[in-house]
Design a protein around this motif. Structure first.
Motif, mmCIF file in Angstrom:
data_model
loop_
_atom_site.group_PDB
_atom_site.id
_atom_site.type_symbol
_atom_site.label_atom_id
_atom_site.label_comp_id
_atom_site.label_asym_id
_atom_site.label_seq_id
_atom_site.Cartn_x
_atom_site.Cartn_y
_atom_site.Cartn_z
ATOM 1 N N ASP A 581 -0.741 23.042 62.237
ATOM 2 C CA ASP A 581 -1.693 22.028 62.726
ATOM 3 C C ASP A 581 -0.953 20.868 63.387
ATOM 4 O O ASP A 581 -1.295 19.702 63.200
ATOM 5 C CB ASP A 581 -2.574 21.497 61.580
ATOM 6 N N GLU A 582 0.052 21.200 64.213
ATOM 7 C CA GLU A 582 0.871 20.152 64.821
ATOM 8 C C GLU A 582 0.161 19.510 66.014
ATOM 9 O O GLU A 582 -0.637 20.145 66.703
ATOM 10 C CB GLU A 582 2.209 20.720 65.302
ATOM 11 N N ALA A 583 0.498 18.254 66.244
ATOM 12 C CA ALA A 583 0.025 17.523 67.416
ATOM 13 C C ALA A 583 1.054 16.446 67.744
ATOM 14 O O ALA A 583 1.851 16.049 66.887
ATOM 15 C CB ALA A 583 -1.347 16.892 67.165
ATOM 16 N N THR A 584 1.041 15.992 68.997
ATOM 17 C CA THR A 584 2.033 15.009 69.421
ATOM 18 C C THR A 584 1.357 13.872 70.170
ATOM 19 O O THR A 584 0.243 14.026 70.696
ATOM 20 C CB THR A 584 3.109 15.681 70.310
ATOM 21 N N ALA A 585 2.031 12.719 70.208
ATOM 22 C CA ALA A 585 1.525 11.532 70.898
ATOM 23 C C ALA A 585 2.710 10.693 71.349
ATOM 24 O O ALA A 585 3.815 10.799 70.804
ATOM 25 C CB ALA A 585 0.611 10.711 69.981
ATOM 26 N N CYS A 586 2.470 9.847 72.353
ATOM 27 C CA CYS A 586 3.519 8.962 72.860
ATOM 28 C C CYS A 586 3.516 7.649 72.083
ATOM 29 O O CYS A 586 2.466 7.177 71.617
ATOM 30 C CB CYS A 586 3.294 8.673 74.339
ATOM 31 N N ALA A 587 4.689 7.072 71.951
ATOM 32 C CA ALA A 587 4.800 5.760 71.306
ATOM 33 C C ALA A 587 4.136 4.704 72.171
ATOM 34 O O ALA A 587 4.050 4.844 73.403
ATOM 35 C CB ALA A 587 6.264 5.418 71.077
#
Length: 922
Positions: A581-587
């Protein structure tokens, strides 16, 4: 020692002390004697049964299929087993044989329990119970097969150390009966049929500095004294792996056991027997080591969490409470040797502090093995048989002792406490912890009251696949580099100072210690109502740095989350295969994200990363037995940099700003604190209106890294010692026999003298490795056979077959395969070992031969490189199985058996063992 006729407990108390003890048991210790007697009432009502089967360790036996919890042990329920977490009931062979493990230890403890009570009360029915158990084992012991063991030879069990605990209790029970002239006709029978053969087997398996060897030593001292061999008993004290070596090397100068708190309690209990029995054997222990041992009673209390559990560092069980009778007994035995205020404070917490009363579990205690119980209020009447003989007759006045900050420098663990101990912040930086250590240098722990914000999850079952997750850096609040778990190493203390409401520690690992070409450090600064921790790194290249944060909360300020795979190292102990259930986002553009924590303590964290960072969230196993849970991870790629986090409890902080060098903390009170690291000191500027003041935290040390902290990540035998392989078939041959055998229980001769010939050469632009095996009763595991679930390893290791290991300088890791012939198809079942280098095409064939089989591996030379002469490191292991076993019997190892054992080897072989070759192109 121990031949009856007298009134002394010869292994434990001299006659004069025993007479005094009987008076004390009739006086102030009477409630304990009564309580211990009540535990035996049900046992006395019916003769206990001696199991007919050997115990079995399996992946599923004794575990709940729903949540992985260890099933509760009930000595009176051999065929129905309950999960303490969900209440589910389990039946079946695997669960029953797991139950036998605990029952064997429980039953022998009842023998000691009854014999000790008889020694101080004279009640004949107690002596009769103890005799019944001992006679039953004398009749049964030699019928248990010394076969299919997991960790060392054993008959009733599957590991030597369990038999050592069992034998120690057998010797203790017989000794107490003889000392009270109540052994009857048992003495020679138990010595001949149990003590002598068991001691001989235990003595054949030396586990060096392991905590398990402590119990082997204790059993050997007791057994040899019972056999009148004081020389052998002395050797278990003064020998290379004896009691003195464990006191000097395993028990650190601060009194803590090198493997952490969980193993400290287990090891220190064993050392208690070793020290006591050494004294009875007349072997003097140097005074400094005695003082170190005495410090060990209180050492782990220094790191107890606010909820009075100990931290689950390394291979610990999770969240084990100190509110158990076993820990109370440890404190009492410590007070019998010295009046340590920490022990007094702990007993106040255990005996005087209001707490709910529950089942202490003493009635189902399984000797000295680790089965932990839920917390309960306690009294002196809840202690065990050791306290009956050795606890102080009366206690000093118990009073609370406020927990303080502590730095166990040799352990490499610093704890800062605030708000009268309610707040706990720690940096785990130092000792690697040996074989039970985790790759988690520079790990942060943070608890506020009963809420664990940054936790260490310890380890679940050793035979469950999640073991690899818990042993990954990713499962900790510690940095990892280039997607790989840290190398096992020791960290280095750089500075420590605690000054009232402000304290700090700075520690690190030199270049190459955690990862190739990378040096890292971490500072933890703890103020009155918030803490700052800062990770810094330097590298010889742009390195990928990842910092997991296992605090439950919502991350604010980042961009919208997008599904994406969290990629990382392929080795199972890199941990990435467990994420889902991975997800990514920018700082955020400010470079500062906020984590709003759950719970009732008003917690927040501000993470200062810079705008170039990337955030991830994923789900992975949580604390053992508690299901999956989410975590966050921040990733940066740079030659050098920092990640700083401000943790606030009680909403003490309003906002945080930072540029990586200076961190500004705006507090609810209206003031501002400005933090910066300058010239090895931590500077804090306190600003309230026009008023300013400064705190400078120093405490720099001159410590140098331990030698093993700077060991390169891969040290192979030098090419100058390489074996030349010209471009011809069978350029190198080796015959493998006795000196190459890595055994389990039987020796090479007892295993039928298996042999193999290994031939290495070049043919048709391929590296060719041929293996011809000669042995009786070849046993190939058939394809599709049900997994016996015996180990946390692939089941094909329990088959005749071959393991091949190859390493080229052109590869990022060692390539490794496990190969098993298949009779029906005529092919080879070839499996790449988890985490090995996957870029090598390899083919394998086999032929059955009279009295054995032959197997050939072919690897293209182009996969090794394009130089005219190619350096290659290689090893071949031939697994040896027999039809009467569940686990493999041994291995023939090309690089040499070195007197080793096959236990716990799995499908792994250290790259340091590989032999160097120089391969010529055709």
């Amino acid at each position: 020692a121990g031949h009856g006729g007298g009134a002394a407990v010869s292994l434990f108390l001299p006659e004069s002390a025993m007479l005094t003890r009987r008076e004390q048991v009739a006086g102030p210790l009477a409630p304990l004697a009564v309580s211990l007697g009540q535990d035996l009432e049900r046992v006395l009502a019916a003769d206990p049964e001696i199991p007919t089967r050997k115990a079995l360790l399996s992946r599923d036996g004794g575990r709940c299929a729903r949540d992985g919890s260890q099933l509760a042990f009930d000595p009176y329920s051999p065929a129905s087993h309950r999960c303490p977490s969900c209440g589910a009931r389990y039946e079946g062979e695997r669960h029953d044989r797991a139950w036998i493990t605990w029952y064997q230890l429980w039953l022998v403890e009842r023998a000691v329990h009854a014999a000790a009570l008889h020694a101080v009360t004279g009640q004949e029915s107690l002596a009769a119970l103890s005799r019944t158990i001992l006679r039953g084992y004398a009749d049964r012991y030699l019928s248990y097969p010394n076969r299919d063991n997991v960790l060392g030879p054993s008959r009733p069990f599957f590991s030597t150390y369990l038999e050592s605990i069992w034998l120690l209790y057998i010797a203790a029970a017989l000794d107490m009966l003889e000392s009270a002239d109540a052994a009857g006709t048992l003495s020679s029978i138990v010595r001949e049929r149990v003590i002598e053969p068991s001691a001989a087997m235990i003595g054949s398996y030396d586990e060096g500095g392991s905590n398990r060897q402590i119990w082997n030593n204790a059993a050997l001292i007791a057994a040899e004294l019972m056999l009148d061999d004081t020389g052998a008993a002395e050797q278990a004290v003064v020998g290379p792996s004896g009691v003195l070596s464990h006191l000097a090397e395993g028990l650190l100068g601060d009194g803590s056991w090198f493997e952490g708190e969980n193993y400290h309690f287990f090891a220190h209990r064993g050392l208690w027997y070793g020290v006591l029995l050494a004294e009875r054997a007349g072997v003097e222990i140097p005074a400094p080591l005695v003082r170190r041992f005495d410090r060990g009673f209180a050492a782990p209390l220094a790191t107890a969490l606010p909820d009075f559990t100990f931290p689950s560092r390394r291979d610990s069980q999770y969240a084990v409470s100190l509110r158990q009778w076993r820990f109370a007994e440890s404190c009492e035995l410590g007070l019998a040797r010295s009046e340590d205020r920490c022990l007094i404070g702990a007993l106040y917490e255990l005996y005087e502090r209001p707490y709910a009363r529950g089942d202490t579990g003493r009635w189902r205690s399984t000797a000295e093995s680790e089965r932990n119980e839920p917390p309960s209020s306690l009294s002196r009447a809840d202690l065990g048989w050791r306290s009956l003989l050795f606890a102080p007759p009366t206690l000093p006045t118990l009073e609370p002792v406020a927990p303080r900050s502590a730095h166990l420098e040799e352990q490499g663990f610093a704890v800062f406490r605030r708000d009268r101990g309610r707040v706990y912040a720690a940096l785990d930086y130092g000792h690697s912890g040996g074989g039970h250590g985790h790759p988690d240098r520079l790990n942060i722990l943070l608890s506020v009251g009963s809420e664990r914000w940054l936790d260490d999850m310890g380890t679940g079952s050793y035979v469950d696949p999640t073991l690899h997750w818990y042993r990954s850096t990713l499962a900790h609040n510690a940095p990892l580099f280039d997607g790989r778990s840290q190398h096992r190493t020791r960290g280095v203390l750089r500075a420590f100072e605690e000054r009232g409401g402000a304290g700090w520690i700075d520690a690190g690992a030199p270049i190459g210690a955690l990862a190739p070409g990378v040096a890292a450090s971490r500072s933890l600064v703890v103020m009155t109502d918030y803490a700052i921790e800062q990770l810094r790194w330097e590298s010889d290249r742009d390195v990928r740095v990842e910092l997991p944060i296992h605090a439950l909360g919502a991350l604010e300020g980042v961009s919208a989350w997008q599904p994406a795979q969290l990629s990382g190292g392929a080795n199972v102990e890199d941990g990435f295969s467990y994420a889902r259930d991975e997800a990514t986002a920018c700082a955020p553009s400010s470079g500062v994200a906020r984590l709003v924590l759950g719970g009732g303590d008003g917690g927040d964290a501000w993470i200062v990363t810079g705008a170039d960072a990337r955030w991830w969230r994923a789900t992975a196993p949580g604390p053992p037995g508690r299901g999956d849970r989410p975590f966050h991870l921040v990733r940066r790629e740079a030659r050098s940099g920092s990640i700083t986090t401000v943790w606030s409890w009680g909403r003490a902080v309003v906002d945080v700003e930072g540029d990586g060098d200076t961190i500004r903390v705006r507090r609810t009170a209206g003031d501002v604190h400005e933090h910066a690291l300058r010239d090895g000191e931590w500077h804090v500027e306190l600003m309230a209106g026009s008023a300013r003041s400064t705190i400078i935290l120093g405490g720099a040390t001159d410590a140098l890294p331990d030698e093993d902290a700077t060991v390169a990540w891969r040290e192979m035998p030098p090419a100058s010692r390489a074996i030349g392989i010209p471009a011809v078939p069978r350029a190198f041959t080796a015959r493998l026999g006795a000196e190459h055998y890595r055994r389990s229980e039987p020796t090479w001769e007892e295993a039928g003298s298996p042999r193999a010939e290994v031939a290495i050469g070049v043919e048709d632009a391929h590296l060719v490795v041929g293996v011809e095996v000669r042995k009786r009763d070849v046993v190939f595991r058939p394809p599709g056979a049900s997994d016996p679930l015996l180990d946390n390893e692939h089941p094909d290791i329990h088959s005749d077959g071959v393991q091949l290991y190859v390493l080229s300088p052109a590869w990022s890791a060692m390539a490794a395969w496990l190969a098993v012939p298949e009779r029906e198809s005529g092919t080879v079942r070839l499996r790449a070992v988890d985490g090995s280098y996957a870029g090598v095409p390899v083919a394998a064939t086999w032929q059955e031969r009279d009295g054995g089989y032959a197997m050939t591996f072919r690897l293209p030379l182009s996969a090794l490189g394009d130089a005219p002469v190619l350096p290659v490191w290689l090893d071949v292991l031939v697994n040896d199985m027999s039809p009467d076993r569940e686990r493999r019997r041994g291995q023939l190892v090309l690089s040499g058996g070195l007197g080793g054992y096959v236990y716990l080897q799995g499908d792994r072989q250290s790259p340091h063992r590989l032999l160097p070759f120089m391969i010529a192109h055709a």
